[in-house]
Design a protein around this motif. Structure first.
Motif, PDB file in Angstrom:
ATOM      1  N   TYR A 184       0.698  -1.148  -0.001  1.00  0.00           N
ATOM      2  CA  TYR A 184      -0.143   0.115   0.086  1.00  0.00           C
ATOM      3  C   TYR A 184       0.802   1.224  -0.081  1.00  0.00           C
ATOM      4  O   TYR A 184       0.512   2.248  -0.531  1.00  0.00           O
ATOM      5  CB  TYR A 184      -1.178   0.166   1.244  1.00  0.00           C
ATOM      6  CG  TYR A 184      -2.340  -0.803   0.967  1.00  0.00           C
ATOM      7  CD1 TYR A 184      -3.137  -0.218   0.203  1.00  0.00           C
ATOM      8  CD2 TYR A 184      -2.391  -2.081   1.346  1.00  0.00           C
ATOM      9  CE1 TYR A 184      -4.497  -0.957  -0.359  1.00  0.00           C
ATOM     10  CE2 TYR A 184      -3.584  -2.779   0.916  1.00  0.00           C
ATOM     11  CZ  TYR A 184      -4.601  -2.132   0.075  1.00  0.00           C
ATOM     12  OH  TYR A 184      -5.661  -2.932  -0.315  1.00  0.00           O
ATOM     13  N   LEU A 185       2.013   1.294   0.623  1.00  0.00           N
ATOM     14  CA  LEU A 185       2.837   2.377   0.423  1.00  0.00           C
ATOM     15  C   LEU A 185       3.202   2.808  -1.134  1.00  0.00           C
ATOM     16  O   LEU A 185       3.076   3.806  -1.254  1.00  0.00           O
ATOM     17  CB  LEU A 185       4.206   1.899   1.138  1.00  0.00           C
ATOM     18  CG  LEU A 185       4.385   2.590   2.386  1.00  0.00           C
ATOM     19  CD1 LEU A 185       5.656   1.878   3.293  1.00  0.00           C
ATOM     20  CD2 LEU A 185       4.373   3.995   2.670  1.00  0.00           C
ATOM     21  N   VAL A 186       3.610   1.584  -1.853  1.00  0.00           N
ATOM     22  CA  VAL A 186       3.766   1.932  -3.096  1.00  0.00           C
ATOM     23  C   VAL A 186       2.558   2.497  -3.985  1.00  0.00           C
ATOM     24  O   VAL A 186       2.747   3.088  -4.785  1.00  0.00           O
ATOM     25  CB  VAL A 186       4.669   0.633  -3.493  1.00  0.00           C
ATOM     26  CG1 VAL A 186       4.885   0.824  -5.266  1.00  0.00           C
ATOM     27  CG2 VAL A 186       5.744   0.307  -3.036  1.00  0.00           C
ATOM     28  N   TYR A 187       1.536   1.478  -3.662  1.00  0.00           N
ATOM     29  CA  TYR A 187       0.180   1.880  -4.350  1.00  0.00           C
ATOM     30  C   TYR A 187      -0.497   3.079  -4.149  1.00  0.00           C
ATOM     31  O   TYR A 187      -0.602   3.911  -5.279  1.00  0.00           O
ATOM     32  CB  TYR A 187      -1.009   0.792  -3.806  1.00  0.00           C
ATOM     33  CG  TYR A 187      -2.224   0.947  -4.406  1.00  0.00           C
ATOM     34  CD1 TYR A 187      -2.560   0.792  -5.493  1.00  0.00           C
ATOM     35  CD2 TYR A 187      -3.304   1.571  -3.465  1.00  0.00           C
ATOM     36  CE1 TYR A 187      -4.007   0.859  -6.148  1.00  0.00           C
ATOM     37  CE2 TYR A 187      -4.600   1.737  -4.081  1.00  0.00           C
ATOM     38  CZ  TYR A 187      -4.800   1.344  -5.157  1.00  0.00           C
ATOM     39  OH  TYR A 187      -6.028   1.614  -5.848  1.00  0.00           O
ATOM     40  N   PHE A 188      -0.304   3.825  -3.069  1.00  0.00           N
ATOM     41  CA  PHE A 188      -0.855   5.106  -2.736  1.00  0.00           C
ATOM     42  C   PHE A 188       0.273   6.079  -3.580  1.00  0.00           C
ATOM     43  O   PHE A 188      -0.214   7.076  -4.100  1.00  0.00           O
ATOM     44  CB  PHE A 188      -0.561   5.640  -1.235  1.00  0.00           C
ATOM     45  CG  PHE A 188      -1.773   4.923  -0.403  1.00  0.00           C
ATOM     46  CD1 PHE A 188      -3.206   5.032  -1.143  1.00  0.00           C
ATOM     47  CD2 PHE A 188      -1.681   4.367   0.513  1.00  0.00           C
ATOM     48  CE1 PHE A 188      -4.250   4.603  -0.599  1.00  0.00           C
ATOM     49  CE2 PHE A 188      -2.827   3.898   1.355  1.00  0.00           C
ATOM     50  CZ  PHE A 188      -4.163   3.916   0.705  1.00  0.00           C
ATOM     51  N   TRP A 189       1.838   5.813  -3.639  1.00  0.00           N
ATOM     52  CA  TRP A 189       2.604   6.721  -4.337  1.00  0.00           C
ATOM     53  C   TRP A 189       2.022   6.492  -5.879  1.00  0.00           C
ATOM     54  O   TRP A 189       2.077   7.633  -6.582  1.00  0.00           O
ATOM     55  CB  TRP A 189       4.046   6.179  -4.295  1.00  0.00           C
ATOM     56  CG  TRP A 189       4.989   6.895  -5.161  1.00  0.00           C
ATOM     57  CD1 TRP A 189       5.755   7.893  -4.815  1.00  0.00           C
ATOM     58  CD2 TRP A 189       5.498   6.587  -6.570  1.00  0.00           C
ATOM     59  NE1 TRP A 189       6.503   8.424  -5.671  1.00  0.00           N
ATOM     60  CE2 TRP A 189       6.353   7.586  -6.937  1.00  0.00           C
ATOM     61  CE3 TRP A 189       5.131   5.830  -7.394  1.00  0.00           C
ATOM     62  CZ2 TRP A 189       6.944   7.616  -8.176  1.00  0.00           C
ATOM     63  CZ3 TRP A 189       5.667   5.430  -8.519  1.00  0.00           C
ATOM     64  CH2 TRP A 189       6.780   6.689  -8.949  1.00  0.00           C
ATOM     65  N   ILE A 190       1.853   5.565  -6.360  1.00  0.00           N
ATOM     66  CA  ILE A 190       1.312   5.514  -7.824  1.00  0.00           C
ATOM     67  C   ILE A 190       0.047   6.277  -7.975  1.00  0.00           C
ATOM     68  O   ILE A 190      -0.042   7.020  -8.944  1.00  0.00           O
ATOM     69  CB  ILE A 190       1.017   3.837  -8.103  1.00  0.00           C
ATOM     70  CG1 ILE A 190       2.141   3.108  -8.034  1.00  0.00           C
ATOM     71  CG2 ILE A 190       0.326   3.935  -9.609  1.00  0.00           C
ATOM     72  CD1 ILE A 190       2.082   1.680  -8.350  1.00  0.00           C
ATOM     73  N   ILE A 191      -1.084   6.316  -7.065  1.00  0.00           N
ATOM     74  CA  ILE A 191      -2.195   7.230  -7.121  1.00  0.00           C
ATOM     75  C   ILE A 191      -1.691   8.303  -7.173  1.00  0.00           C
ATOM     76  O   ILE A 191      -2.345   9.232  -8.219  1.00  0.00           O
ATOM     77  CB  ILE A 191      -3.193   6.746  -5.926  1.00  0.00           C
ATOM     78  CG1 ILE A 191      -3.804   5.417  -6.169  1.00  0.00           C
ATOM     79  CG2 ILE A 191      -4.263   7.656  -6.033  1.00  0.00           C
ATOM     80  CD1 ILE A 191      -4.747   4.895  -5.257  1.00  0.00           C
ATOM     81  N   ARG A 192      -1.007   8.685  -6.378  1.00  0.00           N
ATOM     82  CA  ARG A 192      -0.508  10.293  -6.416  1.00  0.00           C
ATOM     83  C   ARG A 192       0.291  10.757  -7.511  1.00  0.00           C
ATOM     84  O   ARG A 192       0.072  11.772  -8.035  1.00  0.00           O
ATOM     85  CB  ARG A 192       0.420  10.567  -5.102  1.00  0.00           C
ATOM     86  CG  ARG A 192       0.678  11.861  -4.732  1.00  0.00           C
ATOM     87  CD  ARG A 192       1.445  12.017  -3.589  1.00  0.00           C
ATOM     88  NE  ARG A 192       1.757  13.496  -3.223  1.00  0.00           N
ATOM     89  CZ  ARG A 192       2.637  13.972  -2.399  1.00  0.00           C
ATOM     90  NH1 ARG A 192       3.141  13.045  -1.729  1.00  0.00           N
ATOM     91  NH2 ARG A 192       2.640  15.057  -2.123  1.00  0.00           N
ATOM     92  N   GLN A 193       0.929   9.823  -8.217  1.00  0.00           N
ATOM     93  CA  GLN A 193       1.819  10.161  -9.371  1.00  0.00           C
ATOM     94  C   GLN A 193       0.837  10.138 -10.329  1.00  0.00           C
ATOM     95  O   GLN A 193       1.327  10.977 -11.459  1.00  0.00           O
ATOM     96  CB  GLN A 193       3.054   9.506  -9.498  1.00  0.00           C
ATOM     97  CG  GLN A 193       3.889   9.546  -8.361  1.00  0.00           C
ATOM     98  CD  GLN A 193       4.586  10.840  -8.150  1.00  0.00           C
ATOM     99  OE1 GLN A 193       5.178  11.313  -9.171  1.00  0.00           O
ATOM    100  NE2 GLN A 193       4.628  11.582  -7.087  1.00  0.00           N
ATOM    101  N   ALA A 194      -0.049   9.079 -10.662  1.00  0.00           N
ATOM    102  CA  ALA A 194      -0.484   8.800 -11.992  1.00  0.00           C
ATOM    103  C   ALA A 194      -1.963   8.601 -12.068  1.00  0.00           C
ATOM    104  O   ALA A 194      -2.440   8.388 -12.931  1.00  0.00           O
ATOM    105  CB  ALA A 194       0.067   7.413 -12.718  1.00  0.00           C
ATOM    106  N   GLY A 195      -2.551   8.603 -10.918  1.00  0.00           N
ATOM    107  CA  GLY A 195      -4.116   8.615 -10.876  1.00  0.00           C
ATOM    108  C   GLY A 195      -4.766   7.399 -10.652  1.00  0.00           C
ATOM    109  O   GLY A 195      -3.885   6.247 -10.822  1.00  0.00           O
ATOM    110  N   PRO A 196      -5.980   7.136 -10.081  1.00  0.00           N
ATOM    111  CA  PRO A 196      -6.495   5.920 -10.007  1.00  0.00           C
ATOM    112  C   PRO A 196      -6.552   4.816 -10.864  1.00  0.00           C
ATOM    113  O   PRO A 196      -6.502   3.507 -10.648  1.00  0.00           O
ATOM    114  CB  PRO A 196      -7.775   6.137  -9.344  1.00  0.00           C
ATOM    115  CG  PRO A 196      -8.257   7.586  -9.767  1.00  0.00           C
ATOM    116  CD  PRO A 196      -6.754   8.174  -9.971  1.00  0.00           C
ATOM    117  N   VAL A 197      -7.048   5.304 -12.066  1.00  0.00           N
ATOM    118  CA  VAL A 197      -7.207   4.559 -13.305  1.00  0.00           C
ATOM    119  C   VAL A 197      -5.876   3.651 -13.514  1.00  0.00           C
ATOM    120  O   VAL A 197      -5.717   2.331 -13.841  1.00  0.00           O
ATOM    121  CB  VAL A 197      -7.946   5.110 -14.335  1.00  0.00           C
ATOM    122  CG1 VAL A 197      -7.814   4.225 -15.635  1.00  0.00           C
ATOM    123  CG2 VAL A 197      -9.357   5.352 -14.031  1.00  0.00           C
TER     124      VAL A 197
END
Length: 319
Positions: free
Chosen positions: A235-248
């Motif tokens: 989830y640490l990495v997942y939230f970084w992805i959401i912040r950088q590139a969006g939920p889709v």
């Protein structure tokens, strides 16, 4: 030239992060299959949250600002935890007990199909014909997968299938909610707040749903591994992805999860390989592939050309 280098490096970072999360979350399905029959769906899920919360608490022990942010927004973290972990992961554990880890992970790959509609409603992102085609193909894949389940489709199996698809819907809502409500929150704060809230949410549920069988060493090791890798790290990495590139874009991880989960389930747990399993996997992943864009991170664009980045944020996402 510098613009393209920044964009290229950000794309590689997002893709690398997706691969890592796919591996961590893919391994979680067989681990849940080991733990849930003994500890139960609720006990397995609550246990992994406790381990993850302890790890993240140790990491952030000296960060007063992180704990202050979590305390200030704890009600919002409770909603995020319910949507993004406590609800869906308990449902996934229920599905794995009723089906198997391979089938549950493939059904979980429908998350981007739900995300398209949730993001369209909540973030006003554009739904294109390409994305509608991806949803239609994904539905066909689910039909192939469910129709070829080797065991009889009884009420228990139907409940497990419904649990998997409901978990996918909750993941979609949770990802979009995180993007909308926690856009400027650091990933470490998000991960800590979510896990602490999830632990709190499942305390009363665990009290009325104790483990069904005697607790042995194997399931406990599986829960610790789940908490360390798939939950705290994932989830640490997942939230970084959401912040950088969006939920889709973040939901693209569901392309990778069923591949790693099915491979581990077949090789480690001796789960059956059927035509429906392989065919459903291929069709669902083909549909999901039509749904996803991997945009570059916006931070490099803001550093190089803030005006263009600001205007880009106002345009709807298209397929």
């Amino acid at each position: 030239m510098k613009n393209w280098k920044a964009i290229g490096s950000s794309r590689f970072a997002v893709v690398g992060a997706l691969l890592l999360v796919g591996m961590l979350w893919g391994s979680s399905f067989p681990l849940v299959a080991v733990a849930a029959p003994t500890l139960g769906a609720v006990g397995t899920t609550h246990g992994r949250f406790i381990v993850a919360a302890l790890v993240l608490a140790l990491i952030t022990a000296s960060s007063r600002s992180t704990w202050r942010a979590v305390r200030h927004r704890f009600p919002a973290f409770l909603l995020l935890a319910a949507l993004n972990v406590a609800g869906p992961l308990t449902l996934v554990a229920t599905a794995i007990v009723g089906l198997n880890s391979s089938t549950a992970s493939i059904l979980n790959a429908t998350t981007p199909m739900f995300t398209v509609f949730v993001a369209a409603f909540w973030l006003r992102q554009k739904i294109t014909w390409r994305k509608l085609s991806g949803v239609a193909i994904g539905i066909v894949g689910v039909s192939v997968l469910v129709g070829g389940i080797p065991s009889a489709i009884d009420s228990r199996a139907m409940l497990a299938i419904g649990a998997s698809l409901t978990a996918a819907l909750l993941y979609a809502v949770g990802g979009v909610y995180a993007r909308k409500s926690f856009q400027d929150t650091p990933p470490l704060t998000l991960a800590l707040g979510q896990q602490l809230a999830a632990v709190a949410l499942l305390v009363p549920v665990s009290a009325v749903a104790p483990p069904p069988g005697p607790i042995t060493v194997g399931p406990l090791i599986a829960v610790v591994a789940l908490g360390l890798g798939a939950t705290a790290g994932g989830y640490l990495v997942y939230f970084w992805i959401i912040r950088q590139a969006g939920p889709v874009a973040a939901s693209a991880v569901t392309l990778l999860v069923p591949i790693s989960a099915s491979a581990i389930g077949v090789l480690w747990l001796n789960e059956p390989v059927t035509f429906a399993l392989v065919g459903g996997l291929v069709i669902i992943l083909a549909g999901v592939g039509l749904l996803l864009d991997l945009p570059p991170t916006r931070d490099p664009l803001r550093r190089v050309a803030p005006d263009r980045a600001a205007s880009a944020d106002k345009r709807p996402v298209s397929g």
